[in-house]
Design a protein around this motif. Sequence first.
Motif, PDB file in Angstrom:
ATOM      1  N   LYS A  44      -2.949   5.485  -1.842  1.00  0.00           N
ATOM      2  CA  LYS A  44      -3.431   4.473  -2.795  1.00  0.00           C
ATOM      3  C   LYS A  44      -4.017   3.280  -2.060  1.00  0.00           C
ATOM      4  O   LYS A  44      -3.749   3.062  -0.885  1.00  0.00           O
ATOM      5  N   GLU A  45      -4.819   2.518  -2.777  1.00  0.00           N
ATOM      6  CA  GLU A  45      -5.373   1.303  -2.197  1.00  0.00           C
ATOM      7  C   GLU A  45      -4.310   0.199  -2.172  1.00  0.00           C
ATOM      8  O   GLU A  45      -3.370   0.197  -2.965  1.00  0.00           O
ATOM      9  N   ARG A  46      -4.518  -0.731  -1.269  1.00  0.00           N
ATOM     10  CA  ARG A  46      -3.607  -1.858  -1.192  1.00  0.00           C
ATOM     11  C   ARG A  46      -3.767  -2.731  -2.438  1.00  0.00           C
ATOM     12  O   ARG A  46      -4.889  -2.914  -2.933  1.00  0.00           O
ATOM     13  N   GLU A  47      -2.659  -3.255  -2.937  1.00  0.00           N
ATOM     14  CA  GLU A  47      -2.700  -4.109  -4.123  1.00  0.00           C
ATOM     15  C   GLU A  47      -1.875  -5.363  -3.913  1.00  0.00           C
ATOM     16  O   GLU A  47      -0.891  -5.354  -3.168  1.00  0.00           O
ATOM     17  N   GLU A  71      -7.564 -10.587  -2.386  1.00  0.00           N
ATOM     18  CA  GLU A  71      -7.100  -9.955  -1.155  1.00  0.00           C
ATOM     19  C   GLU A  71      -8.038 -10.245   0.012  1.00  0.00           C
ATOM     20  O   GLU A  71      -7.586 -10.581   1.116  1.00  0.00           O
ATOM     21  N   GLN A  92       0.854  -1.187   0.000  1.00  0.00           N
ATOM     22  CA  GLN A  92       0.000   0.000   0.000  1.00  0.00           C
ATOM     23  C   GLN A  92       0.884   1.229   0.000  1.00  0.00           C
ATOM     24  O   GLN A  92       1.641   1.458   0.949  1.00  0.00           O
TER      25      GLN A  92
END
Length: 123
Positions: free
Chosen positions: A43-46, A107, A39
């Motif tokens: 930003k969003e976690r990827e 996820e 993360q």
Amino acid sequence: QVQLVESGGGSVQAGGSLTLSCAASGSTSSTFWMGWFRQAPGKEREGVASNSRAGTTTYLDSVKGRFSVSRDDAKNTLLLQMNTLNVEDTAIYYCAAREFIYRPPSEGEFHYWGQGTQVTVSS
């Protein structure tokens, strides 16, 4: 219950390398799948990479050819070798694990999470 502890994060210049390690304690059946997520600020976690005990691996497109995920089953440890790092790789990296599922988990399907380790890449 499974506990995951990440290590190996740090600061590196662009083009450099780091190896992250995730040590898992508890039942090995709970770590059939293990993965790395990240993360970045704002930003969003990827998902970055995942690995199963059956040998299946997955990679985020932007890290293919640069990152390599592997595991040491004897130590119940997941590794992430990161080469040719760039500033866009700067993030907190998290380790995750879950029990058997027949396909790479999303996820939200990972049950256990580590606290994360910071990776900072400077230009």
